[in-house]
Design an enzyme around this catalytic site. Structure first.
Site: not given
Length: 786
Positions: A532, A299, A88, A210, A166, A738, A664
């Site tokens: 996927n 954490v 900061r 926050r 956040d 595929r 996996q």
């Protein structure tokens, strides 16, 4: 898009200097962003400088601003936090501080800044940019720099990336670090659930964020929490009573634990704080439940970044350098961000203003507005949570007399259970009777089908694999038996959650409609497979969890190599013929090469890779990582590549190989898969309800749907969730291998090569357009975004 591809080769960074800094609170993935900026900068022949300790280092100068090389960012991809430090800085808030910072940058010829931080850091950067020419004039008047320098360094370009756990920045779906913070929260919740189960306890968990409730909301959605408190959506008057009723009802339903999640900024509708201690005291006093508070604290900022954050940060870092190269004095400072699956550039101050608008709306008690300003992804999360967490009393539920069956098809994928849970609960809320089919189409033919209730799917979100059981068998050989079961159980709609087999299965069922009326019902598929490889969707449930497994394993393997120098690892991943896992795993783990079926390679390329690694062994980075998709080439097998590398690398490096296999497909689902599975499945169920209403024939007293648009696949396409008739997807499919004929992630392939120091060409046609922050209409939240 019929434009000619635009390549960045004609964007040269020669003569340019880029400074990169991290500022504000740290977030996992910042290092991946720093690494991408440095390597892309060097790749386009610019000079790149680290600015250590954020703005403080820029003001202090000296050793805090140093030129860096390719190797400077080696081995930082998997490290949490930021290796260049963040602080900061009070002095940068004063004009004297910024004057000193400008002087330090001009001394090194840096006129391009890449700032990774939260909204405060980015606002500071924008002010610096606006004052820049004034600051240089002042430095010239004081005799610190000459007029030549004022002319030469007249403009400062700024590009921002949002690094914040956040996820409180408007304009971007996910900020760097958010996904990793969710991983930390979910790990803790999963662990707490087992102990709470043993002791019949209630746990109150306080999470960070926050003034933004994103982490609390998504973790509540991902673990099926009983209650959640977030600042944007304060509970109504009298919430104490309704919460206690809900908790005791759950206990009465034999649920042995309660989880309550509190965002650190949670408030009631009078803007008074709601603390975790206050919630605990309330539960103890009113219900006498054994209650514990866990405050997760820092954490959530720690640990290694998730695969998603590494890929996000790497994409953003490369995009940021492109934005700096293309910037002109007329372009406003921008942030690179993510919308759906698309990298976009947005004017920095528009995003900051909108972010501040949210806070203002909350302070003034305009909470509906606050939720809308947070963006459609947030709004969707909230709506889905409300839909799934509270069961209405039976008397209040509508009765449609429709029966809907849910089944899993194909190989197990983490997140399937979350999808089943969402489907069952939304179906019950909509007034249908829900049926679960055990063991896919095969189980269906054998009559393994039973009604499933709201409570039956409690606690399913965090379970890996497929609780219903799943099989790869296709329906074609069981058509008659399945039709019998549909008739016997009076099934009016089907929801299939699965991979490529599920897609083929729906094609077979719709083809059989001519022969069997029973299949003339609405059917929808939700893609779930680690590979996927389902056409019609950019993502499928389970792929993110598999990617994290691959990334974690690669991290461990790389670490094992740090003891023994000069070692190359060859790792085989799953995926069938689809190279998604190998390619994205390589990007997330910082691999040197990835062999995939979609991009044919020959012996010359293998040779080039070996030479590349030989060169690499001469530097300070003495290890290599190569990923290979299991079916990338029938002759160049994992063994062949291992033997080739071993022979060619004799005396320079030695080799090891590793086949990852079925690990996996296992494991607890990642936050992304839980969340994606939940939302996509809830949406699919709402589509079924709509279709049932449309296709119900009063005269005949039954549902009759035989058009193509009544058999759909719900997929994520770029920025939206879209229903696509499976018949229309046929043309987009390579049935032999595929896989879809076109796959979005292949565009990211050059990115991996650039970051591994290969010369390549990178199509940047998709980037480069500065967009505006769109205020979405409430209608939009319903239509698409995830």
């Amino acid at each position: 898009m019929d434009h000619q591809p635009k390549f960045f080769e004609n964007l040269s960074g020669t003569g340019k200097a880029i400074g990169v800094l991290t500022s504000g609170g740290d977030a996992q993935g910042m290092n991946a962003a720093v690494r991408a900026v440095v390597r892309m900068g060097i790749y386009v022949k610019a000079k790149v400088y680290f600015v250590y300790e954020g703005y403080q280092g820029m003001v202090d100068g000296g050793d805090n601003i140093v030129e860096v090389s390719w190797e400077s960012v080696s081995s930082i991809l998997q490290v949490g936090g930021t290796v260049i430090g963040s602080a900061r800085c009070k002095s940068f808030r004063t004009r004297e501080g910024r004057l000193q910072a400008a002087y330090n940058l001009v001394q090194r010829g840096i006129t391009n800044l890449c700032v990774i931080g939260g909204d405060g850091s980015l606002t500071g950067a924008n002010l610096f940019r606006e004052e820049w020419s004034g600051l240089l004039e002042e430095l010239a008047q004081k005799g610190k720099i000459d007029e030549e320098a004022v002319k030469k360094y007249a403009y400062l370009n700024i590009v921002g990336m949002v690094g914040s756990i956040d996820n409180d920045f408007c304009g971007t779906d996910m900020t760097i670090g958010t996904d990793s913070a969710l991983h930390r929260i979910i790990e803790v919740v999963d662990a707490i659930m087992t102990t709470a189960q043993s002791h019949q306890r209630t746990f109150v968990l306080e999470v960070m964020g926050r003034h933004c409730g994103y982490l609390a909301l998504v973790s509540a959605l991902a673990c099926g929490a009983d209650w959640v408190f977030i600042p944007e959506y304060p509970p109504e008057e009298g919430w104490e009573d309704s919460m206690c009723v809900k908790l005791s009802e759950n206990r009465a339903r034999k649920k042995r634990l309660n989880i309550i999640i509190v965002a650190e900024g949670a408030i009631d509708c009078h803007n008074k704080p709601i603390t975790s201690e206050k919630v605990k005291d309330l539960v103890v006093q009113r219900l006498g439940f054994d209650t514990r508070v866990t405050i997760l604290g820092h954490v959530q900022r720690g640990g290694t970044p998730s695969a998603f954050d590494r890929i996000l940060a790497s994409r953003m870092g490369v995009e940021a350098v492109l934005a700096l190269l293309e910037a002109t004095p007329a372009t406003p400072a921008c942030v690179v961000s993510l919308s759906g699956n698309q990298a976009v550039r947005l004017p920095l101050m528009e995003c900051v203003q909108m972010t501040q608008e949210v806070q203002k709306a909350m302070d003034e008690g305009r909470f509906v507005e606050a939720v809308r300003l947070r963006g459609r992804s947030f709004e969707n999360n909230l709506n889905t949570y409300k839909l799934l967490s509270h069961k209405k009393p039976d008397a209040e539920l509508p009765k449609t007399n429709f029966n809907v069956a849910v089944l899993n098809v194909g190989a197990p994928a983490a997140g399937m259970n979350a999808a089943v849970r969402a489907a069952v609960r939304v179906g019950i809320t909509e007034g249908h009777k829900m049926f679960a089919v055990i063991d896919g189409f095969e189980g269906f033919a054998r009559g393994k089908i039973k009604e499933i209730s709201w409570g039956d799917v409690g606690g399913w979100t965090g379970q890996g694999g497929s609780i219903l059981g799943t099989k790869r068998t296709l329906p074609a050989k069981y058509l008659e038996k399945i039709a019998d079961q549909m008739r016997t159980n009076n099934i009016n709609a089907l929801m299939v959650i699965g991979g490529f087999e599920a897609y083929l299965g729906l094609l077979e069922l719709s083809a059989a409609r001519e022969k069997y009326d029973e299949f003339c019902v609405p059917m929808v598929m939700v893609p779930a497979t680690v590979s996927n490889n389902v056409p019609g969707s950019d993502f499928s449930i389970g792929a993110d969890t598999a990617l994290n497994t691959i990334t974690d394993t690669c991290d461990r393997i790389k670490q094992s190599a740090s003891g023994t120098k000069r070692r190359v690892f060859i790792i085989e991943t799953m995926g069938g013929y689809c190279g998604y896992l190998a390619n994205m795993g390589a990007l997330a783990a910082g691999a040197d090469a990835a062999y995939i079926f979609e991009e044919q390679f020959d012996i010359r390329e293998l040779q080039a890779n070996v030479e590349h690694l030989t060169e690499k062994m001469k530097t300070s980075i003495q290890r290599g990582l190569v990923l290979r998709n299991e079916n990338c080439n029938e002759n160049y097998t994992t063994d062949f590549i291992y033997q080739l590398y071993s022979e060619e690398g004799k005396g320079v490096f030695d080799c090891r190989k590793n086949v990852l296999g079925h690990m996996q497909q296992g494991g607890a689902p990642s936050p992304f898969d839980r969340n994606f599975g939940t939302k996509i499945s809830a949406k699919a169920m709402q589509w079924i309800s709509k279709k049932l209403k449309e296709t119900y024939r009063k005269g005949a007293g039954k549902v009759f749907a035989n058009t193509d648009d009544s058999v759909c696949l719900l997929g994520m396409r770029r920025r939206n969730l879209v229903f696509q008739p499976v018949a229309e997807l046929k043309t987009e499919t390579d049935f032999v291998h595929r896989i879809p004929k076109e796959q979005w992630w292949l565009k990211l392939r050059p990115l991996m090569k650039i970051l591994a120091k290969y010369k390549t060409s990178y199509d940047v046609s998709d980037s480069g357009q500065l967009e505006h922050v769109a205020m979405h209409s409430p209608k939009e939240a319903e239509t698409g975004a995830i």
